[in-house]
Design a protein around this motif. Structure first.
Motif, PDB file in Angstrom:
ATOM      1  N   GLY A  40       0.763  -1.231   0.000  1.00 37.67           N
ATOM      2  CA  GLY A  40       0.000   0.000   0.000  1.00 37.67           C
ATOM      3  C   GLY A  40       0.797   1.285   0.000  1.00 37.67           C
ATOM      4  O   GLY A  40       0.218   2.358  -0.027  1.00 37.67           O
ATOM      5  N   SER A  42       4.260   1.681   1.795  1.00 33.60           N
ATOM      6  CA  SER A  42       5.438   1.810   2.669  1.00 33.60           C
ATOM      7  C   SER A  42       6.733   1.581   1.889  1.00 33.60           C
ATOM      8  O   SER A  42       7.732   2.260   2.126  1.00 33.60           O
ATOM      9  N   GLY A  99       3.959 -10.521   4.503  1.00 30.54           N
ATOM     10  CA  GLY A  99       3.273 -11.759   4.177  1.00 30.54           C
ATOM     11  C   GLY A  99       2.144 -11.544   3.178  1.00 30.54           C
ATOM     12  O   GLY A  99       1.913 -12.398   2.307  1.00 30.54           O
ATOM     13  N   SER A 100       1.453 -10.414   3.282  1.00 25.75           N
ATOM     14  CA  SER A 100       0.316 -10.192   2.383  1.00 25.75           C
ATOM     15  C   SER A 100       0.769 -10.103   0.935  1.00 25.75           C
ATOM     16  O   SER A 100       0.168 -10.714   0.035  1.00 25.75           O
ATOM     17  N   ASP A 103       2.186 -13.550  -0.198  1.00 27.79           N
ATOM     18  CA  ASP A 103       1.118 -14.530  -0.445  1.00 27.79           C
ATOM     19  C   ASP A 103       0.367 -14.220  -1.735  1.00 27.79           C
ATOM     20  O   ASP A 103       0.009 -15.128  -2.495  1.00 27.79           O
ATOM     21  N   THR A 139       9.828  -7.027   4.246  1.00 29.10           N
ATOM     22  CA  THR A 139       9.872  -5.747   4.950  1.00 29.10           C
ATOM     23  C   THR A 139       9.262  -5.819   6.351  1.00 29.10           C
ATOM     24  O   THR A 139       9.236  -4.815   7.060  1.00 29.10           O
ATOM     25  N   SER A 148       8.150 -20.102   3.655  1.00 31.77           N
ATOM     26  CA  SER A 148       7.117 -21.147   3.789  1.00 31.77           C
ATOM     27  C   SER A 148       6.573 -21.593   2.438  1.00 31.77           C
ATOM     28  O   SER A 148       6.780 -20.945   1.409  1.00 31.77           O
ATOM     29  N   SER A 150       3.357 -21.839   1.982  1.00 35.62           N
ATOM     30  CA  SER A 150       1.935 -21.502   2.107  1.00 35.62           C
ATOM     31  C   SER A 150       1.608 -20.100   1.610  1.00 35.62           C
ATOM     32  O   SER A 150       2.483 -19.233   1.547  1.00 35.62           O
ATOM     33  N   LYS A 161     -11.402 -16.453   4.172  1.00 32.78           N
ATOM     34  CA  LYS A 161      -9.941 -16.360   4.263  1.00 32.78           C
ATOM     35  C   LYS A 161      -9.407 -17.779   4.374  1.00 32.78           C
ATOM     36  O   LYS A 161      -9.651 -18.463   5.359  1.00 32.78           O
ATOM     37  N   LEU A 180      15.305  -2.835   6.800  1.00 36.94           N
ATOM     38  CA  LEU A 180      14.032  -2.486   6.144  1.00 36.94           C
ATOM     39  C   LEU A 180      12.865  -2.506   7.122  1.00 36.94           C
ATOM     40  O   LEU A 180      11.789  -2.001   6.808  1.00 36.94           O
ATOM     41  N   THR A 183      11.199   0.933   9.884  1.00 40.50           N
ATOM     42  CA  THR A 183      10.104   1.885   9.667  1.00 40.50           C
ATOM     43  C   THR A 183       8.749   1.342  10.121  1.00 40.50           C
ATOM     44  O   THR A 183       7.736   2.027  10.023  1.00 40.50           O
ATOM     45  N   HIS A 199       3.226 -19.258  15.331  1.00 36.00           N
ATOM     46  CA  HIS A 199       3.717 -20.329  14.440  1.00 36.00           C
ATOM     47  C   HIS A 199       4.490 -21.377  15.237  1.00 36.00           C
ATOM     48  O   HIS A 199       4.485 -22.559  14.888  1.00 36.00           O
ATOM     49  N   HIS A 253       8.812 -20.668  10.769  1.00 34.88           N
ATOM     50  CA  HIS A 253       7.730 -21.079   9.867  1.00 34.88           C
ATOM     51  C   HIS A 253       8.178 -21.772   8.589  1.00 34.88           C
ATOM     52  O   HIS A 253       7.350 -22.091   7.736  1.00 34.88           O
ATOM     53  N   HIS A 268      -4.916 -20.718  14.206  1.00 36.18           N
ATOM     54  CA  HIS A 268      -4.827 -19.925  12.981  1.00 36.18           C
ATOM     55  C   HIS A 268      -6.170 -19.890  12.250  1.00 36.18           C
ATOM     56  O   HIS A 268      -6.606 -18.832  11.790  1.00 36.18           O
TER      57      HIS A 268
HETATM   58  O1  NZQ Z   1       1.006  -2.153   2.481  1.00 38.58           O
HETATM   59  P1  NZQ Z   1       2.133  -1.420   3.098  1.00 38.58           P
HETATM   60  O2  NZQ Z   1       2.104   0.028   2.884  1.00 38.58           O
HETATM   61  O3  NZQ Z   1       3.467  -2.029   2.734  1.00 38.58           O
HETATM   62  O4  NZQ Z   1       1.965  -1.575   4.712  1.00 38.58           O
HETATM   63  C1  NZQ Z   1       2.131  -2.788   5.379  1.00 38.58           C
HETATM   64  C2  NZQ Z   1       0.830  -3.303   5.977  1.00 38.58           C
HETATM   65  O5  NZQ Z   1      -0.057  -2.261   6.239  1.00 38.58           O
HETATM   66  C3  NZQ Z   1       2.962  -2.529   6.612  1.00 38.58           C
HETATM   67  N1  NZQ Z   1       4.401  -2.663   6.396  1.00 38.58           N
HETATM   68  C4  NZQ Z   1       5.055  -3.752   5.936  1.00 38.58           C
HETATM   69  N2  NZQ Z   1       6.378  -3.534   5.964  1.00 38.58           N
HETATM   70  C5  NZQ Z   1       6.541  -2.262   6.440  1.00 38.58           C
HETATM   71  C6  NZQ Z   1       5.280  -1.714   6.715  1.00 38.58           C
HETATM   72  N3  NZQ Z   1       5.123  -0.461   7.209  1.00 38.58           N
HETATM   73  C7  NZQ Z   1       6.250   0.257   7.432  1.00 38.58           C
HETATM   74  N4  NZQ Z   1       7.496  -0.220   7.221  1.00 38.58           N
HETATM   75  C8  NZQ Z   1       7.684  -1.467   6.733  1.00 38.58           C
HETATM   76  N5  NZQ Z   1       8.933  -1.938   6.551  1.00 38.58           N
HETATM   77  O6  NZQ Z   1       2.572  -3.520   7.536  1.00 38.58           O
HETATM   78  C9  NZQ Z   1       1.219  -3.873   7.308  1.00 38.58           C
HETATM   79  C10 NZQ Z   1       1.084  -5.364   7.395  1.00 38.58           C
HETATM   80  O7  NZQ Z   1       1.712  -5.997   6.309  1.00 38.58           O
HETATM   81  P2  NZQ Z   1       1.367  -7.517   5.996  1.00 38.58           P
HETATM   82  O8  NZQ Z   1       2.133  -7.924   4.790  1.00 38.58           O
HETATM   83  O9  NZQ Z   1      -0.103  -7.705   5.975  1.00 38.58           O
HETATM   84  O10 NZQ Z   1       1.943  -8.250   7.304  1.00 38.58           O
HETATM   85  P3  NZQ Z   1       2.287  -9.733   7.618  1.00 38.58           P
HETATM   86  O11 NZQ Z   1       3.650 -10.065   7.153  1.00 38.58           O
HETATM   87  O12 NZQ Z   1       1.942  -9.907   9.025  1.00 38.58           O
HETATM   88  O13 NZQ Z   1       1.304 -10.626   6.710  1.00 38.58           O
HETATM   89  C11 NZQ Z   1       0.020 -10.944   7.142  1.00 38.58           C
HETATM   90  C12 NZQ Z   1      -0.645 -11.901   6.176  1.00 38.58           C
HETATM   91  O14 NZQ Z   1       0.098 -13.139   6.101  1.00 38.58           O
HETATM   92  C13 NZQ Z   1      -0.785 -14.246   6.315  1.00 38.58           C
HETATM   93  C14 NZQ Z   1      -1.799 -13.659   7.262  1.00 38.58           C
HETATM   94  O15 NZQ Z   1      -2.964 -14.419   7.351  1.00 38.58           O
HETATM   95  C15 NZQ Z   1      -2.034 -12.281   6.660  1.00 38.58           C
HETATM   96  O16 NZQ Z   1      -2.948 -12.345   5.591  1.00 38.58           O
HETATM   97  N6  NZQ Z   1      -0.026 -15.400   6.750  1.00 38.58           N
HETATM   98  C16 NZQ Z   1       0.711 -16.044   5.841  1.00 38.58           C
HETATM   99  C17 NZQ Z   1       1.427 -17.192   6.139  1.00 38.58           C
HETATM  100  C18 NZQ Z   1       2.226 -17.892   5.117  1.00 38.58           C
HETATM  101  N7  NZQ Z   1       2.110 -17.498   3.851  1.00 38.58           N
HETATM  102  O17 NZQ Z   1       2.975 -18.853   5.391  1.00 38.58           O
HETATM  103  C19 NZQ Z   1       1.381 -17.780   7.473  1.00 38.58           C
HETATM  104  C20 NZQ Z   1       0.829 -16.872   8.514  1.00 38.58           C
HETATM  105  O18 NZQ Z   1       0.304 -17.659   9.549  1.00 38.58           O
HETATM  106  C21 NZQ Z   1      -0.217 -15.922   8.071  1.00 38.58           C
HETATM  107  O19 NZQ Z   1      -1.489 -16.563   8.115  1.00 38.58           O
END
Ligand code: NZQ
Ligand code: ZN
Length: 390
Positions: A40, A42, A99-100, A103, A139, A148, A150, A161, A180, A183, A199, A253, A268
């Motif tokens: 989004g 960052s 992760g978002s 994924d 990041t 992972s 997944s 979900k 990284l 921030t 995890h 993980h 989870h």
């Molecule tokens: O979108 P931006 O602007 O980058 O902001 C992100 C987001 O709002 C922000 N962010 C990330 N890096 C940053 C930062 N803000 C400032 N400085 C930085 N360096 O943080 C927010 C969250 O980011 P997100 O990617 O959603 O976080 P996370 O890594 O916790 O990922 C969560 C997702 O991963 C899934 C979750 O269910 C969720 O959807 N999972 C994935 C897994 C897998 N693939 O193995 C396992 C996990 O159990 C989990 O379920």
């Protein structure tokens, strides 16, 4: 210990300034036309995306971009990515984010060569046999998706979900530069840490006997997080703390601490309903659900909870009434989450008692059960939400 096969083919490139080498690593991996996938804003605001573009150009690569991945990534963005990759003949996807984003990249990657709807994989109707290769620049230390197999995607229609795991979804390489993560807002740092701890718990709570190596690896990772996360929250620029949290997130993980043992994963699934329904951060939801799940399942194996309490949370063993030790460990975990600024009850983010029947049903256990440490029926899941409520 159960039989197992463990293969973690991802190459990890760890440390300061490592993102500047991404172009060379992609070229060495055979990339020609890359999709840079990000979230989004960052990564743009911090200047990271600018450095990534320069690195790709220096390596002679061409690329297209797709940003705007939201936290709890959506199928709509995945469809957009699949179409873009097909149109632009993308042969490698680079996920820059958490992760978002990773994924979403993994889902696009298996969706491109598949003739049907990529959601078939997440709904259990089909298995992926082909993928475009994926690399990551991480990041945020949290989901562990950088190592992972997944991905977790939300289907907007029906707020579903769902996760999907397949060995071929492991990234080819992942760049982990702790700088990284400085921030990150404190809430995201703390929520990420709660996800990493979750995890470990999903693997730690097992009925498989004789898994001492992985038990102790789990405990050492948890001890590391208890020590390092408050340091990172007190001083966001603390490289040492950030580095240890980042590597702990990967180790927690990629399944090296989960091999040879049955794993649970019901917390989870229970949390994913909260993320889908209330739009909350995954790690924050886990800080609410895990203590409730522990209270509900504690009597199944008091000594495992007491061991966690003693070895990780520094409790004194009560040999006459070990259930007191077990309960004290859970109380200390909750206090730790609260001290980190995380919610520990559903009411903290607007959860209501009347939502619980819907949440429990929507999870989709039907007449069956989820989890393995203690198999849970829909009625048990509702009780866990009730414990988590207030
Ligand atoms: O979108 P931006 O602007 O980058 O902001 C992100 C987001 O709002 C922000 N962010 C990330 N890096 C940053 C930062 N803000 C400032 N400085 C930085 N360096 O943080 C927010 C969250 O980011 P997100 O990617 O959603 O976080 P996370 O890594 O916790 O990922 C969560 C997702 O991963 C899934 C979750 O269910 C969720 O959807 N999972 C994935 C897994 C897998 N693939 O193995 C396992 C996990 O159990 C989990 O379920
Ligand atoms: Zn998680």
């Amino acid at each position: 210990m159960n039989n197992f096969i463990f293969q973690s083919p991802t190459k990890f490139i760890f440390g300061r300034d490592t993102e500047n080498t991404v172009g060379d690593s992609l070229a060495q991996s055979g990339a020609k036309q890359v999709l840079i996938h990000y979230g989004g804003g960052s990564a743009e605001a911090s200047g990271l995306l600018g450095r990534v573009r320069s690195s790709l150009l220096r390596a002679g690569l061409t690329f297209v971009e797709l940003g705007g991945v939201e936290a709890n990534p959506k199928d709509t963005k995945v469809y957009e990515g699949i179409e873009l990759c097909r149109r632009e003949k993308v042969d490698f996807i680079l996920a820059v984010g958490g992760g978002s984003v990773i994924d979403s990249a993994k889902a696009i990657a298996v969706g491109v060569p598949y003739e049907g709807d990529f959601w078939d994989f997440f709904s259990g109707r089909a298995r992926a046999v082909k993928t475009i290769p994926v690399a990551t620049i991480l990041t945020i230390a949290a989901a562990g998706s950088e190592g992972s197999e997944s991905a977790v995607i939300t289907k907007v229609d029906g707020s579903l979900k769902r996760g999907y795991s397949e060995e071929l979804m492991r990234p080819v390489f992942s760049i982990l530069n702790p700088q990284l993560t400085v921030t990150l807002p404190p809430f995201q740092t703390a929520a990420g840490a709660a996800d990493i701890m979750a995890h470990i718990f999903e693997r730690y709570f097992t009925n498989t006997p004789d898994v001492e190596v992985t038990d102790r690896l789990c405990e050492s990772l948890l001890l590391t997080l208890l020590h390092e996360v408050p340091r990172a929250l007190a001083d966001p620029g603390d490289y040492g703390a950030r580095a240890n949290i980042m590597w702990a997130g990967m180790v927690a993980h990629n399944n090296i601490v989960g091999v040879g043992r049955d794993q649970d994963w019901s917390s989870h699934a229970i949390e994913h309903e909260l993320s889908a329904f209330y739009g909350i951060t995954h790690g924050a939801g886990l800080a609410v659900i895990f203590p409730a799940w522990m209270k509900f399942t504690m009597s199944h194996d008091i000594m495992r909870f007491a061991r966690l309490a003693v070895n990780v949370f520094g409790c004194q063993m009560d040999f006459v009434a070990p259930e007191n030790t077990a309960a004290e460990g859970i109380a200390r975990l909750e206090a730790y989450f609260r001290d980190c600024g995380l919610p520990t009850r559903m009411v903290d983010f607007g959860g209501k008692a009347e939502d619980i029947p819907y949440l429990a049903e929507h999870l989709g256990a039907g007449d069956g059960t989820i989890g393995s440490f203690v198999p849970l029926r829909t009625s048990d899941i509702a009780k866990i939400y009730q414990i988590a409520l207030e």
